[in-house]
Design a protein around this motif. Structure first.
Motif, mmCIF file in Angstrom:
data_model
loop_
_atom_site.group_PDB
_atom_site.id
_atom_site.type_symbol
_atom_site.label_atom_id
_atom_site.label_comp_id
_atom_site.label_asym_id
_atom_site.label_seq_id
_atom_site.Cartn_x
_atom_site.Cartn_y
_atom_site.Cartn_z
ATOM 1 N N THR A 73 76.956 44.342 84.117
ATOM 2 C CA THR A 73 77.545 45.523 84.753
ATOM 3 C C THR A 73 76.579 46.699 84.680
ATOM 4 O O THR A 73 75.766 46.796 83.754
ATOM 5 C CB THR A 73 78.868 45.908 84.073
ATOM 6 N N PRO A 74 76.633 47.616 85.630
ATOM 7 C CA PRO A 74 75.717 48.751 85.645
ATOM 8 C C PRO A 74 75.760 49.601 84.376
ATOM 9 O O PRO A 74 74.743 50.151 83.955
ATOM 10 C CB PRO A 74 76.169 49.556 86.871
ATOM 11 N N ASP A 75 76.919 49.709 83.760
ATOM 12 C CA ASP A 75 77.062 50.577 82.589
ATOM 13 C C ASP A 75 76.239 50.105 81.395
ATOM 14 O O ASP A 75 75.816 50.932 80.563
ATOM 15 C CB ASP A 75 78.538 50.670 82.179
ATOM 16 N N VAL A 76 76.040 48.806 81.268
ATOM 17 C CA VAL A 76 75.358 48.269 80.080
ATOM 18 C C VAL A 76 74.028 47.604 80.441
ATOM 19 O O VAL A 76 73.451 46.903 79.615
ATOM 20 C CB VAL A 76 76.257 47.268 79.330
ATOM 21 N N ARG A 77 73.545 47.815 81.640
ATOM 22 C CA ARG A 77 72.385 47.052 82.088
ATOM 23 C C ARG A 77 71.140 47.329 81.248
ATOM 24 O O ARG A 77 70.405 46.400 80.889
ATOM 25 C CB ARG A 77 72.102 47.310 83.571
ATOM 26 N N ILE A 78 70.894 48.599 80.884
ATOM 27 C CA ILE A 78 69.674 48.920 80.136
ATOM 28 C C ILE A 78 69.685 48.279 78.745
ATOM 29 O O ILE A 78 68.699 47.631 78.355
ATOM 30 C CB ILE A 78 69.473 50.451 80.037
ATOM 31 N N PRO A 79 70.761 48.423 77.945
ATOM 32 C CA PRO A 79 70.783 47.723 76.652
ATOM 33 C C PRO A 79 70.633 46.211 76.779
ATOM 34 O O PRO A 79 69.953 45.575 75.958
ATOM 35 C CB PRO A 79 72.153 48.101 76.068
ATOM 36 N N VAL A 80 71.248 45.639 77.814
ATOM 37 C CA VAL A 80 71.141 44.193 78.007
ATOM 38 C C VAL A 80 69.707 43.811 78.368
ATOM 39 O O VAL A 80 69.162 42.820 77.856
ATOM 40 C CB VAL A 80 72.118 43.720 79.098
ATOM 41 N N PHE A 81 69.074 44.591 79.244
ATOM 42 C CA PHE A 81 67.680 44.315 79.605
ATOM 43 C C PHE A 81 66.787 44.365 78.362
ATOM 44 O O PHE A 81 65.936 43.490 78.150
ATOM 45 C CB PHE A 81 67.175 45.331 80.631
ATOM 46 N N VAL A 82 66.967 45.403 77.543
ATOM 47 C CA VAL A 82 66.159 45.546 76.339
ATOM 48 C C VAL A 82 66.396 44.382 75.386
ATOM 49 O O VAL A 82 65.453 43.855 74.774
ATOM 50 C CB VAL A 82 66.467 46.892 75.642
ATOM 51 N N LEU A 83 67.653 43.955 75.265
ATOM 52 C CA LEU A 83 67.972 42.830 74.391
ATOM 53 C C LEU A 83 67.295 41.547 74.868
ATOM 54 O O LEU A 83 66.706 40.803 74.073
ATOM 55 C CB LEU A 83 69.488 42.629 74.338
ATOM 56 N N ILE A 84 67.351 41.284 76.167
ATOM 57 C CA ILE A 84 66.700 40.096 76.715
ATOM 58 C C ILE A 84 65.193 40.144 76.475
ATOM 59 O O ILE A 84 64.571 39.158 76.052
ATOM 60 C CB ILE A 84 67.008 39.972 78.219
ATOM 61 N N ILE A 85 64.594 41.299 76.746
ATOM 62 C CA ILE A 85 63.150 41.446 76.548
ATOM 63 C C ILE A 85 62.787 41.276 75.079
ATOM 64 O O ILE A 85 61.787 40.628 74.730
ATOM 65 C CB ILE A 85 62.677 42.821 77.077
ATOM 66 N N ALA A 86 63.613 41.832 74.172
ATOM 67 C CA ALA A 86 63.342 41.717 72.732
ATOM 68 C C ALA A 86 63.392 40.263 72.274
ATOM 69 O O ALA A 86 62.560 39.822 71.467
ATOM 70 C CB ALA A 86 64.345 42.556 71.945
ATOM 71 N N VAL A 87 64.359 39.498 72.785
ATOM 72 C CA VAL A 87 64.448 38.075 72.427
ATOM 73 C C VAL A 87 63.205 37.333 72.896
ATOM 74 O O VAL A 87 62.606 36.532 72.153
ATOM 75 C CB VAL A 87 65.719 37.457 73.037
ATOM 76 N N LEU A 88 62.782 37.602 74.124
ATOM 77 C CA LEU A 88 61.602 36.924 74.662
ATOM 78 C C LEU A 88 60.343 37.298 73.898
ATOM 79 O O LEU A 88 59.483 36.446 73.620
ATOM 80 C CB LEU A 88 61.448 37.261 76.147
ATOM 81 N N VAL A 89 60.203 38.573 73.549
ATOM 82 C CA VAL A 89 59.031 39.013 72.779
ATOM 83 C C VAL A 89 59.021 38.355 71.404
ATOM 84 O O VAL A 89 57.963 37.956 70.892
ATOM 85 C CB VAL A 89 59.016 40.551 72.652
ATOM 86 N N THR A 90 60.189 38.234 70.795
ATOM 87 C CA THR A 90 60.267 37.558 69.495
ATOM 88 C C THR A 90 59.801 36.113 69.599
ATOM 89 O O THR A 90 59.063 35.617 68.737
ATOM 90 C CB THR A 90 61.711 37.609 68.956
ATOM 91 N N LEU A 91 60.214 35.421 70.657
ATOM 92 C CA LEU A 91 59.778 34.042 70.860
ATOM 93 C C LEU A 91 58.268 33.958 71.064
ATOM 94 O O LEU A 91 57.593 33.071 70.514
ATOM 95 C CB LEU A 91 60.508 33.442 72.065
ATOM 96 N N VAL A 92 57.717 34.884 71.850
ATOM 97 C CA VAL A 92 56.266 34.907 72.058
ATOM 98 C C VAL A 92 55.543 35.203 70.757
ATOM 99 O O VAL A 92 54.520 34.576 70.428
ATOM 100 C CB VAL A 92 55.902 35.954 73.139
ATOM 101 N N ASP A 93 56.059 36.153 69.988
ATOM 102 C CA ASP A 93 55.456 36.512 68.705
ATOM 103 C C ASP A 93 55.438 35.316 67.754
ATOM 104 O O ASP A 93 54.420 35.015 67.119
ATOM 105 C CB ASP A 93 56.236 37.676 68.099
ATOM 106 N N LEU A 94 56.556 34.607 67.658
ATOM 107 C CA LEU A 94 56.634 33.436 66.789
ATOM 108 C C LEU A 94 55.722 32.316 67.290
ATOM 109 O O LEU A 94 55.073 31.622 66.488
ATOM 110 C CB LEU A 94 58.078 32.934 66.715
ATOM 111 N N GLY A 95 55.645 32.156 68.613
ATOM 112 C CA GLY A 95 54.772 31.132 69.163
ATOM 113 C C GLY A 95 53.302 31.410 68.886
ATOM 114 O O GLY A 95 52.539 30.505 68.513
#
Length: 233
Positions: A73-95
């Motif tokens: 939803t538009p109201d929560v899009r920025i926190p959700v985007f940041v959360l998705i990006i943070a998860v992906l960065v964590t995976l890249v960092d661990l890799g």
């Protein structure tokens, strides 16, 4: 009808590629992510490693956000985007820590800081959340390629001037398969320390930005001349 659609699709893909690599380049046009740019580009090898890690996050985030855009939803899009990006960065960092540990030690804190890269969040907001999956993934790829190009180019300039080498330690940082990249361009070179230090990074970046502006101006002038000649004919 199919021909017109195919032409439109090719135009869209071409525009995405041109924007990511040159017209809207993260570094050379938007001047974003300057902190990792100046910090890790003491060598072209470091720039390549950082660029590939960021490209992986850009592609994966564009893919995931495009897939989930109907559920966010538009109201929560920025926190959700940041959360998705943070998860992906964590995976890249661990890799990187698992498979390219030496490179991970060199890049250090700047891998987790990919989360704060404005370019990634910006593409998620302006493109991935508004387009289909394949264009979103391709946009992330081309933005990453353009970012990697700028990192490697700046790193190469600083490394050649500062050390007389190119892609030094590529085998140890990126794997034995990258040993062919290591070159010594100036034998017995004593080095120029300023080029490797942050002030040298600022100077090199300034020349790169000026060079792009000059090239863009000349390309635009050439297009105007051709357009004028075509109209006159």
């Amino acid at each position: 009808m199919n021909t017109a659609t195919d032409t439109k699709d090719r135009t869209q893909w071409g525009k995405i590629a041109r924007d990511g690599f040159w017209d809207n380049n993260v570094i050379l046009a938007q001047s974003l992510a300057l902190c990792p740019l100046l910090a890790v580009t003491g060598t072209a090898t470091n720039g390549l490693g950082m660029g590939l890690a960021t490209t992986a996050v850009l592609v994966a985030s564009g893919l995931m956000i495009s897939l989930l855009r109907g559920l966010i939803t538009p109201d929560v899009r920025i926190p959700v985007f940041v959360l998705i990006i943070a998860v992906l960065v964590t995976l890249v960092d661990l890799g990187l820590n698992a498979w390219l540990h030496d490179l991970h030690k060199v890049l250090g804190l700047f891998i987790p800081l990919i989360v704060t890269n404005c370019a990634i969040l910006g593409r998620a907001e302006s493109f991935a959340s508004r387009n289909r999956v394949m264009p979103a993934a391709f946009d992330g790829l081309m933005m990453g390629v353009g970012f990697t190009f700028a990192l490697v180019l700046l790193g190469a300039i600083r490394e050649i001037i500062g050390s007389g080498t190119l892609f030094a330690n590529a085998a140890s940082l990126l794997g034995e398969g990258m040993a062919f990249l290591e070159l010594t361009l100036i034998p017995d070179y004593r080095g120029f320390l300023l080029a490797i230090l942050p002030p040298g990074g600022f100077l090199a970046l300034g020349f790169l930005l000026a060079g792009k502006r000059l090239l863009d101006t000349r390309i635009a002038a050439a297009k105007r001349i051709r357009a004028t000649a075509g109209a006159a004919a």
